[in-house]
Scaffold this motif. Structure first.
Motif, PDB file in Angstrom:
ATOM      1  N   TYR A  93     -17.064   0.157  -5.221  1.00 37.26           N
ATOM      2  CA  TYR A  93     -15.698  -0.271  -5.472  1.00 37.26           C
ATOM      3  C   TYR A  93     -14.713   0.816  -5.057  1.00 37.26           C
ATOM      4  N   SER A  94     -13.550   0.380  -4.653  1.00 42.02           N
ATOM      5  CA  SER A  94     -12.436   1.284  -4.377  1.00 42.02           C
ATOM      6  C   SER A  94     -11.291   0.883  -5.283  1.00 42.02           C
ATOM      7  N   TYR A  95     -10.548   1.863  -5.743  1.00 43.13           N
ATOM      8  CA  TYR A  95      -9.400   1.607  -6.598  1.00 43.13           C
ATOM      9  C   TYR A  95      -8.148   2.087  -5.878  1.00 43.13           C
ATOM     10  N   MET A  96      -7.143   1.220  -5.811  1.00 45.74           N
ATOM     11  CA  MET A  96      -5.890   1.563  -5.153  1.00 45.74           C
ATOM     12  C   MET A  96      -4.731   1.189  -6.060  1.00 45.74           C
ATOM     13  N   LYS A  97      -3.697   2.006  -6.019  1.00 42.13           N
ATOM     14  CA  LYS A  97      -2.507   1.764  -6.826  1.00 42.13           C
ATOM     15  C   LYS A  97      -1.408   1.195  -5.933  1.00 42.13           C
ATOM     16  N   PHE A  98      -0.800   0.087  -6.372  1.00 38.75           N
ATOM     17  CA  PHE A  98       0.239  -0.585  -5.598  1.00 38.75           C
ATOM     18  C   PHE A  98       1.474  -0.817  -6.458  1.00 38.75           C
ATOM     19  N   ASP A  99       2.596  -0.963  -5.803  1.00 44.93           N
ATOM     20  CA  ASP A  99       3.813  -1.420  -6.458  1.00 44.93           C
ATOM     21  C   ASP A  99       3.669  -2.924  -6.682  1.00 44.93           C
ATOM     22  N   LYS A 100       4.210  -3.439  -7.756  1.00 45.07           N
ATOM     23  CA  LYS A 100       4.082  -4.879  -8.041  1.00 45.07           C
ATOM     24  C   LYS A 100       4.730  -5.739  -6.953  1.00 45.07           C
ATOM     25  N   GLN A 101       5.714  -5.203  -6.257  1.00 46.00           N
ATOM     26  CA  GLN A 101       6.373  -5.963  -5.203  1.00 46.00           C
ATOM     27  C   GLN A 101       5.461  -6.184  -3.999  1.00 46.00           C
ATOM     28  N   ALA A 102       4.285  -5.533  -3.970  1.00 45.69           N
ATOM     29  CA  ALA A 102       3.336  -5.706  -2.871  1.00 45.69           C
ATOM     30  C   ALA A 102       2.472  -6.952  -3.060  1.00 45.69           C
ATOM     31  N   ILE A 103       2.639  -7.664  -4.165  1.00 49.82           N
ATOM     32  CA  ILE A 103       1.825  -8.858  -4.430  1.00 49.82           C
ATOM     33  C   ILE A 103       2.297  -9.987  -3.530  1.00 49.82           C
TER      34      ILE A 103
END
Length: 146
Positions: A93-103
């Motif tokens: 697995y890889s974990y990445m952090k995104f801004d909610k606006q990237a959904i």
């Protein structure tokens, strides 16, 4: 020559009259109505989008605007971010952090308001339809009848 005389008379009758402004007024009113309608429609879409984004919780499936698909494992409402777990089922697995606006897409559904829930409770339940008979029931009936 008759045609030119009619045009001349029409020009004399409408010069300075209010009738020449009617088509322009109608076009302006329609344009303003269209602009208002599109503004209200856009605000409604933006509100629905924000409701869906704010309803994302751990466990929801998400596709980002970059095409990355995964499962949300953590949501930080203060920073307006989420952590996405991607990878195969082998445990890589890889974990990445995104801004909610990237959904871009999600299976999260916005929370329904109390009014909607009350209306659903007040509606009478639809009568349950009888289940269709099994296709093999007819053969059973024939054997029983013999």
């Amino acid at each position: 020559m008759n045609f030119y005389n009619l045009l001349e008379e029409a020009a004399d009758n409408t010069s300075g009259g209010w009738m020449q402004w009617v088509p322009i007024i109608i076009i302006v009113v329609l344009l303003v109505a269209f602009l208002i309608w599109s503004f209200v429609s856009q605000r409604k879409k933006q509100k629905n989008y924000n409701d869906v984004i704010n309803s994302v919780r751990p466990g929801n499936k998400v596709k980002t605007i970059g095409g990355i698909v995964g499962e949300v494992v953590e949501v930080d409402d203060e920073e307006n971010t989420f952590v996405l777990r991607t990878g195969g089922s082998d445990g890589n697995y890889s974990y990445m952090k995104f801004d909610k606006q990237a959904i871009y897409q999600t299976d999260a559904e916005p929370e329904t308001s109390a009014k909607t829930e009350e209306a659903a409770k007040e509606e009478p339940a639809a009568p349950a339809a009888e289940a269709p008979a099994e296709p093999f029931d007819e053969e059973k009936d024939k054997k029983d009848g013999e």
